[in-house]
Design a protein around this motif. Structure first.
Motif, PDB file in Angstrom:
ATOM      1  N   MET A 184       0.846  -1.201   0.000  1.00  0.00           N
ATOM      2  CA  MET A 184       0.000   0.000   0.000  1.00  0.00           C
ATOM      3  C   MET A 184       0.875   1.243   0.000  1.00  0.00           C
ATOM      4  SD  MET A 184      -2.839   1.143   2.806  1.00  0.00           S
ATOM      5  CE  MET A 184      -3.806   2.632   2.600  1.00  0.00           C
ATOM      6  N   LYS A 185       0.688   2.091  -0.986  1.00  0.00           N
ATOM      7  CA  LYS A 185       1.441   3.336  -1.059  1.00  0.00           C
ATOM      8  C   LYS A 185       0.809   4.364  -0.129  1.00  0.00           C
ATOM      9  CE  LYS A 185       4.798   2.995  -4.169  1.00  0.00           C
ATOM     10  NZ  LYS A 185       6.165   3.494  -3.998  1.00  0.00           N
ATOM     11  N   LYS A 186       1.657   5.055   0.654  1.00  0.00           N
ATOM     12  CA  LYS A 186       1.150   6.024   1.616  1.00  0.00           C
ATOM     13  C   LYS A 186       1.723   7.400   1.352  1.00  0.00           C
ATOM     14  CE  LYS A 186       0.370   2.861   5.482  1.00  0.00           C
ATOM     15  NZ  LYS A 186       0.616   2.636   6.918  1.00  0.00           N
ATOM     16  N   LEU A 187       1.022   8.393   1.899  1.00  0.00           N
ATOM     17  CA  LEU A 187       1.540   9.751   1.886  1.00  0.00           C
ATOM     18  C   LEU A 187       2.850   9.764   2.654  1.00  0.00           C
ATOM     19  CD1 LEU A 187      -1.674  11.786   2.666  1.00  0.00           C
ATOM     20  CD2 LEU A 187      -0.502  11.701   0.483  1.00  0.00           C
ATOM     21  N   GLY A 188       3.807  10.561   2.206  1.00  0.00           N
ATOM     22  CA  GLY A 188       5.112  10.585   2.848  1.00  0.00           C
ATOM     23  C   GLY A 188       5.081  11.192   4.234  1.00  0.00           C
ATOM     24  N   GLN A 217      -0.558   5.375 -10.769  1.00  0.00           N
ATOM     25  CA  GLN A 217       0.879   5.085 -10.796  1.00  0.00           C
ATOM     26  C   GLN A 217       1.300   4.186  -9.640  1.00  0.00           C
ATOM     27  OE1 GLN A 217       3.311   8.617 -11.151  1.00  0.00           O
ATOM     28  NE2 GLN A 217       5.134   7.477 -11.750  1.00  0.00           N
ATOM     29  N   CYS A 218       0.353   3.812  -8.808  1.00  0.00           N
ATOM     30  CA  CYS A 218       0.645   2.967  -7.639  1.00  0.00           C
ATOM     31  C   CYS A 218       0.667   1.491  -8.043  1.00  0.00           C
ATOM     32  CB  CYS A 218      -0.419   3.208  -6.571  1.00  0.00           C
ATOM     33  SG  CYS A 218      -0.415   2.007  -5.235  1.00  0.00           S
ATOM     34  N   PRO A 219       1.769   0.779  -7.843  1.00  0.00           N
ATOM     35  CA  PRO A 219       1.829  -0.637  -8.228  1.00  0.00           C
ATOM     36  C   PRO A 219       0.853  -1.517  -7.453  1.00  0.00           C
ATOM     37  CG  PRO A 219       3.770  -0.008  -6.954  1.00  0.00           C
ATOM     38  CD  PRO A 219       3.042   1.247  -7.277  1.00  0.00           C
ATOM     39  N   TYR A 220       0.575  -1.136  -6.210  1.00  0.00           N
ATOM     40  CA  TYR A 220      -0.378  -1.903  -5.409  1.00  0.00           C
ATOM     41  C   TYR A 220      -1.796  -1.739  -5.953  1.00  0.00           C
ATOM     42  CZ  TYR A 220       3.610  -1.913  -2.260  1.00  0.00           C
ATOM     43  OH  TYR A 220       4.874  -2.059  -1.742  1.00  0.00           O
ATOM     44  N   CYS A 221      -2.080  -0.561  -6.502  1.00  0.00           N
ATOM     45  CA  CYS A 221      -3.391  -0.335  -7.115  1.00  0.00           C
ATOM     46  C   CYS A 221      -3.541  -1.168  -8.384  1.00  0.00           C
ATOM     47  CB  CYS A 221      -3.585   1.146  -7.439  1.00  0.00           C
ATOM     48  SG  CYS A 221      -3.638   2.208  -5.983  1.00  0.00           S
ATOM     49  N   ALA A 222      -2.449  -1.311  -9.128  1.00  0.00           N
ATOM     50  CA  ALA A 222      -2.485  -2.139 -10.334  1.00  0.00           C
ATOM     51  C   ALA A 222      -2.779  -3.586  -9.971  1.00  0.00           C
ATOM     52  CB  ALA A 222      -1.152  -2.028 -11.080  1.00  0.00           C
ATOM     53  N   ALA A 223      -2.145  -4.069  -8.902  1.00  0.00           N
ATOM     54  CA  ALA A 223      -2.395  -5.439  -8.450  1.00  0.00           C
ATOM     55  C   ALA A 223      -3.840  -5.585  -7.980  1.00  0.00           C
ATOM     56  CB  ALA A 223      -1.433  -5.798  -7.321  1.00  0.00           C
ATOM     57  N   ALA A 224      -4.337  -4.576  -7.262  1.00  0.00           N
ATOM     58  CA  ALA A 224      -5.714  -4.617  -6.774  1.00  0.00           C
ATOM     59  C   ALA A 224      -6.704  -4.597  -7.932  1.00  0.00           C
ATOM     60  CB  ALA A 224      -5.975  -3.441  -5.837  1.00  0.00           C
ATOM     61  N   SER A 225      -6.357  -3.879  -8.983  1.00  0.00           N
ATOM     62  CA  SER A 225      -7.233  -3.808 -10.149  1.00  0.00           C
ATOM     63  C   SER A 225      -7.456  -5.191 -10.752  1.00  0.00           C
ATOM     64  CB  SER A 225      -6.625  -2.870 -11.193  1.00  0.00           C
ATOM     65  OG  SER A 225      -7.403  -2.860 -12.366  1.00  0.00           O
ATOM     66  N   ALA A 226      -6.401  -5.977 -10.818  1.00  0.00           N
ATOM     67  CA  ALA A 226      -6.527  -7.344 -11.351  1.00  0.00           C
ATOM     68  C   ALA A 226      -7.416  -8.195 -10.448  1.00  0.00           C
ATOM     69  CB  ALA A 226      -5.148  -7.973 -11.484  1.00  0.00           C
ATOM     70  N   THR A 227      -7.270  -8.021  -9.139  1.00  0.00           N
ATOM     71  CA  THR A 227      -8.098  -8.772  -8.188  1.00  0.00           C
ATOM     72  C   THR A 227      -9.565  -8.359  -8.301  1.00  0.00           C
ATOM     73  OG1 THR A 227      -6.234  -8.937  -6.657  1.00  0.00           O
ATOM     74  CG2 THR A 227      -8.414  -9.348  -5.751  1.00  0.00           C
ATOM     75  N   LEU A 228      -9.803  -7.070  -8.461  1.00  0.00           N
ATOM     76  CA  LEU A 228     -11.179  -6.576  -8.590  1.00  0.00           C
ATOM     77  C   LEU A 228     -11.860  -7.132  -9.835  1.00  0.00           C
ATOM     78  CD1 LEU A 228     -10.675  -2.855  -7.509  1.00  0.00           C
ATOM     79  CD2 LEU A 228     -12.008  -4.588  -6.287  1.00  0.00           C
TER      80      LEU A 228
END
Length: 256
Positions: A1-5, A113-124
């Motif tokens: 999960m990408k977070k705010l810095g 641009q978040c790689p975790y979102c790309a992975a989640a997209s496939a799961t969705l």
């Protein structure tokens, strides 16, 4: 999960601390009439206070954090209540896929641009293939601009594609080709999908595109979203690149 810095959180707390210290200075009368330029005097006053009373900083940060947490809890509860009583208001103008009038609404906050979102997209995709007749997926933009330079441009491009009815096709292209994100790719993808490219370019650079994305960002911040992907399914919160079993277990829970 990408977070705010960490810097973003520190800046928010610093603003609160600065406000508290300035207020204290004014109330205590230790800053006479603000007659001289405030920069050097204020700096020296603040440094003196910090040296003599370092606990002020800690107490101010704790106060700020508590206020933030209280506000987020209230916003989350209001959001959950609204999802149950008036899901159309939660959806607003955001793109949806799945059931047209599903009793279960799954709101996703995501960054292209978040790689975790790309992975989640496939799961969705897998999840909707099995449960798309009962679940409505709602996409909310949450570009993490401090760490992803292309997050906002990609979000604007997807919004522009949505104005021509091709949000989800464009959404898939962005996540599938995440390493190619950039102006040339956005235009070529619009052309490949058969969009009116001139209208697409005009829409993605419009104030309306920015306003729509900022609206999603503000909603996410109110809810305490700090990273992507972030999901709310009928009030149940899921964060990170969730797996199919977790989504299905949550679905059974909110249905029951």
């Amino acid at each position: 999960m990408k977070k705010l810095g960490f810097r973003s959180h520190l800046q928010r707390a610093a603003k609160w601390v600065g406000f508290v210290l300035l207020s204290w200075l004014l109330v205590m009368g230790s800053y006479p009439a603000l007659a001289e330029p405030i920069s050097s005097q204020l700096e020296e006053q603040v440094l003196q206070i910090i040296r003599k009373h370092p606990e002020v900083i800690l107490e101010s940060v704790r106060t700020y954090q508590k206020q933030q947490q209280d506000q987020q809890r209230q916003a989350q509860q209001a959001f959950v209540d609204q999802m149950k009583t008036n899901p159309r208001a939660v959806i607003g103008q955001s793109p949806t896929i799945g059931a047209k009038a599903g009793k279960v609404v799954l709101v996703e906050f995501s960054d292209f641009q978040c790689p975790y979102c790309a992975a989640a997209s496939a799961t969705l995709k897998q999840f909707l293939a099995k449960h798309g007749d009962e679940v409505t997926l709602v996409y909310k933009h949450f570009p993490l601009t401090t760490i992803h330079a292309e997050a906002m441009p990609a979000a604007k491009a997807a919004w522009a594609a949505g104005q021509q009815g091709k949000f989800w096709e464009y959404h898939d292209a962005l996540f599938t080709n995440q390493k190619q994100l950039g102006a040339a790719f956005y235009s070529q993808t619009a052309k490949t999908l058969g969009l009116d490219v001139q209208r697409f370019e005009r829409d993605r650079s419009s104030k309306a595109a920015e306003a729509a994305i900022v609206q999603d960002l503000l909603l996410g911040e109110k809810l305490g979203v700090e990273g992507t992907p972030f999901f709310v399914m009928n009030g149940a919160v899921l964060a990170g690149s969730v797996e199919l079993p977790e989504l299905e277990a949550t679905l059974e829970k909110v249905k029951g």
